[in-house]
Every structure is written in C-alpha cells, then in structure tokens.
Scaffold this active site. Structure first.
Site, PDB file in Angstrom:
ATOM      1  N   LEU A 110      10.975 -20.257  -5.317  1.00  8.08           N
ATOM      2  CA  LEU A 110      10.078 -19.335  -4.611  1.00  8.08           C
ATOM      3  C   LEU A 110       8.673 -19.499  -5.182  1.00  8.08           C
ATOM      4  CD1 LEU A 110       9.731 -16.861  -2.626  1.00  8.08           C
ATOM      5  CD2 LEU A 110       9.860 -15.441  -4.674  1.00  8.08           C
ATOM      6  N   HIS A 161       2.282   3.493  -9.048  1.00  8.94           N
ATOM      7  CA  HIS A 161       2.019   2.061  -9.298  1.00  8.94           C
ATOM      8  C   HIS A 161       3.159   1.431 -10.106  1.00  8.94           C
ATOM      9  CE1 HIS A 161      -1.795   2.329  -7.383  1.00  8.94           C
ATOM     10  NE2 HIS A 161      -2.364   3.066  -8.305  1.00  8.94           N
ATOM     11  N   ASP A 185       0.831  -1.208   0.000  1.00 12.35           N
ATOM     12  CA  ASP A 185       0.000   0.000   0.000  1.00 12.35           C
ATOM     13  C   ASP A 185       0.865   1.258   0.000  1.00 12.35           C
ATOM     14  OD1 ASP A 185      -2.363   1.398   0.007  1.00 12.35           O
ATOM     15  OD2 ASP A 185      -2.681   1.247   2.174  1.00 12.35           O
TER      16      ASP A 185
HETATM   17  C1  IPE Z   1      -1.666   0.238  -3.299  1.00  8.89           C
HETATM   18  O1  IPE Z   1      -1.433   1.592  -3.323  1.00  8.89           O
HETATM   19  C2  IPE Z   1      -1.925  -0.333  -4.661  1.00  8.89           C
HETATM   20  C3  IPE Z   1      -3.324  -0.669  -4.926  1.00  8.89           C
HETATM   21  C4  IPE Z   1      -4.281  -0.628  -4.049  1.00  8.89           C
HETATM   22  C5  IPE Z   1      -3.666  -1.059  -6.270  1.00  8.89           C
HETATM   23  P1  IPE Z   1      -2.626   2.657  -3.286  1.00  8.89           P
HETATM   24  O2  IPE Z   1      -3.006   2.980  -4.689  1.00  8.89           O
HETATM   25  O3  IPE Z   1      -3.729   2.200  -2.424  1.00  8.89           O
HETATM   26  O4  IPE Z   1      -1.886   3.887  -2.637  1.00  8.89           O
HETATM   27  P2  IPE Z   1      -2.502   4.913  -1.582  1.00  8.89           P
HETATM   28  O5  IPE Z   1      -3.009   4.106  -0.435  1.00  8.89           O
HETATM   29  O6  IPE Z   1      -3.609   5.648  -2.280  1.00  8.89           O
HETATM   30  O7  IPE Z   1      -1.355   5.781  -1.213  1.00  8.89           O
HETATM   31  C1  IPE Z   2      -5.406  -2.704  -0.128  1.00  9.71           C
HETATM   32  O1  IPE Z   2      -5.091  -1.368  -0.284  1.00  9.71           O
HETATM   33  C2  IPE Z   2      -5.376  -3.397  -1.457  1.00  9.71           C
HETATM   34  C3  IPE Z   2      -4.073  -3.514  -2.103  1.00  9.71           C
HETATM   35  C4  IPE Z   2      -2.925  -3.172  -1.593  1.00  9.71           C
HETATM   36  C5  IPE Z   2      -4.106  -4.090  -3.416  1.00  9.71           C
HETATM   37  P1  IPE Z   2      -6.220  -0.246  -0.423  1.00  9.71           P
HETATM   38  O2  IPE Z   2      -5.511   1.044  -0.524  1.00  9.71           O
HETATM   39  O3  IPE Z   2      -7.157  -0.583  -1.515  1.00  9.71           O
HETATM   40  O4  IPE Z   2      -7.000  -0.408   0.951  1.00  9.71           O
HETATM   41  P2  IPE Z   2      -7.846   0.649   1.783  1.00  9.71           P
HETATM   42  O5  IPE Z   2      -8.805   1.286   0.831  1.00  9.71           O
HETATM   43  O6  IPE Z   2      -6.874   1.644   2.337  1.00  9.71           O
HETATM   44  O7  IPE Z   2      -8.495  -0.161   2.848  1.00  9.71           O
HETATM   45 MG    MG Z   3      -4.122   2.402  -0.453  1.00 14.75          MG
END
Ligand code: IPE
Ligand code: IPE
Ligand code: MG
Length: 245
Positions: A138, A44, A27
C-alpha cells in the site's frame, strides 16, 4: 441506457471496478469531540486511530494508493494548543506505527511544505520514508502542511529554475506535474470527504481534476472500513468519461 444506480447496487451488491487510488479529507474530529463535551484534541486522537484501521483495510479492498489530508496550510490559524497537539499526534503516529507499517508492506510518504514543521518531525518523516521505500503493498501518502495552491506555487518555482537552467524548453503539463510533491504518483480516482462539508479545502486541485467525489455526513472518528467498503461499491457503478462519450 444505464441501469438506475440504486437499483443496480441492490442487485449486484456493488460494482466490480475498484478505485486504485483514494484520497480522503478526514474532517469532523473537532465536532466529534465537542458533541461529547470533550476537548478537540481527543477527537484528533480518535481520528488517528481511524487512520490505522483504514490503512489496514485498504489492501483487501483492492486499493493500492491512499492519500490522507492530515493538516492544511490553513490549519495554522487554529489555537497554539490544537496545532501543537496535532504535531505531537503526527510524531507519535510515525514513531509507533513505523514497525507495523514496515512489516505490513506499507510505503509511507508525505506531501506539503516541510520547512515550517518542527525539525524533529521533519527528520522522523524522512526516516520513515527511507525505511519503507521498498514496500509496495500500500502506498500511503500523508498531507501535512499541505495546500494545493502552495504546492502549485512551489512547483512553478522549481519549473522556472529548470527553464532558466535550460533543462526544459517549452514547459507543458508533464513538466509541471514532475515538479509537484506528488511527482510519480497516480492521480486519485476517488476523493472522499467526511463530516458533511461539501468543499475541497485546497486538497489536490491539480491531481483530483478528474476524480470522482463522495461526501459523507459521518464524522471522521466514526468512519469505519464498512463505510469505506460501501463507498467503494458505489464507485464501481459510476461511469467515468474523461471528456469522451
Ligand atoms: C479534521 O477535523 C482534522 C484537521 C483539520 C486537522 P477538524 O478539526 O477540522 O474537525 P471539525 O471540522 O472542526 O469538526
Ligand atoms: C480540511 O479540513 C483539512 C483537513 C482535513 C486536514 P478543515 O476543517 O481545515 O477545512 P475547512 O476549514 O472546513 O474548509
Ligand atoms: Mg474541519
């Protein structure tokens, strides 16, 4: 009485016990990009580069199984641009990493519902699963369109089918487990979430029922093999009881 963890960590440089299976909620990609004034998709793309690095680091850290959360059933709520951009990153990752994963002994699998994914992506997923099926250095599992509740609902449907066909009589935990996307995989020993959020966001609710958790403020694009190593050292100092004494 057990030694005070931080002191023990100083003395030993970390515990000897290694988790066999780690699962990561990757995340913070969006925040990483936004902080720099860049579009979220840049975060990403950086995140995908990190996955490669962490995958390569795992075997030397004694990790046999790595499961990463790439896209949740809830992530469809994001803008079309972000969702399509993420799907393109997944396609490219699989296409361009196929060779090196085969060469490095990585077995790649996917969990999550596949029906909603683009057919081209679905076929890439199946072909890399087949291509790497004999690898064992792995076990890399990528969760795409994964949600724990969705997985359990699909598993319950499969199990009901087995019961109706008379293949299972009194359904128990093992029977349900055999119907999960992760059937045959060991449970994660340790779940790591980056970016400072302290929630599980529908990730592996059944499988991680007895996992240890680590939450780190580091955003996923900044998470290095050194961060992982420090977390694994701390894990070695934990006492896991599984309900015993
Ligand atoms: C995690 O990073 C990747 C996905 C959920 C696809 P985020 O896109 O959630 O990044 P933040 O949480 O908005 O910083
Ligand atoms: C969780 O991250 C999903 C992934 C890392 C793919 P999100 O950013 O979607 O989760 P929330 O919205 O903070 O719970
Ligand atoms: Mg996120």
């Amino acid at each position: 009485m057990a030694a005070e963890p931080a002191a023990a960590f100083e003395e030993t440089g970390g515990g000897d016990r290694r988790p066999r299976h780690i699962a990561i909620i990757m995340d913070g990609n969006g925040r990483w990009a936004t902080e720099r004034g860049w579009p979220r998709l840049v975060g990403h793309r950086r995140g995908a580069e990190r996955v490669k690095q962490i995958v390569r680091a795992c075997p030397d850290l004694g990790v046999d199984w790595l499961t990463v959360y790439a896209f949740s059933t809830e992530n469809w709520k994001r803008s079309t641009e972000e969702v399509l951009g993420l799907m393109k990153i997944f396609r490219r990752y699989i296409q361009y990493e196929a060779e090196s994963m085969s060469a490095e002994g990585v077995r790649m699998r996917f969990i999550g519902g596949r029906d909603r994914l683009d057919p081209k992506l679905q076929s890439l997923m199946s072909s890399i699963e087949m291509r790497t099926a004999k690898n064992s250095r792995l076990n890399l599992t990528v969760a795409i369109n994964y949600g724990g509740r969705d997985e359990l609902a699909r598993a319950a449907q499969r199990l009901a089918g087995k019961v109706m066909r008379g293949e299972v009589s009194e359904a128990g935990e093992d029977d349900l487990e055999a119907c999960l996307d992760t059937a045959g995989h060991p449970d994660p020993d340790l779940v790591i979430r980056t970016s400072g959020e302290t929630r599980t966001s529908n990730f592996l609710p059944w499988q991680a029922a007895y996992a240890e958790y680590e939450f780190t403020p580091t955003l996923w694009p900044d998470f290095t093999p050194d961060h992982l190593k420090a977390i694994l050292d701390r894990y070695g100092l934990r006492e896991r009881r599984f309900g015993g004494v």
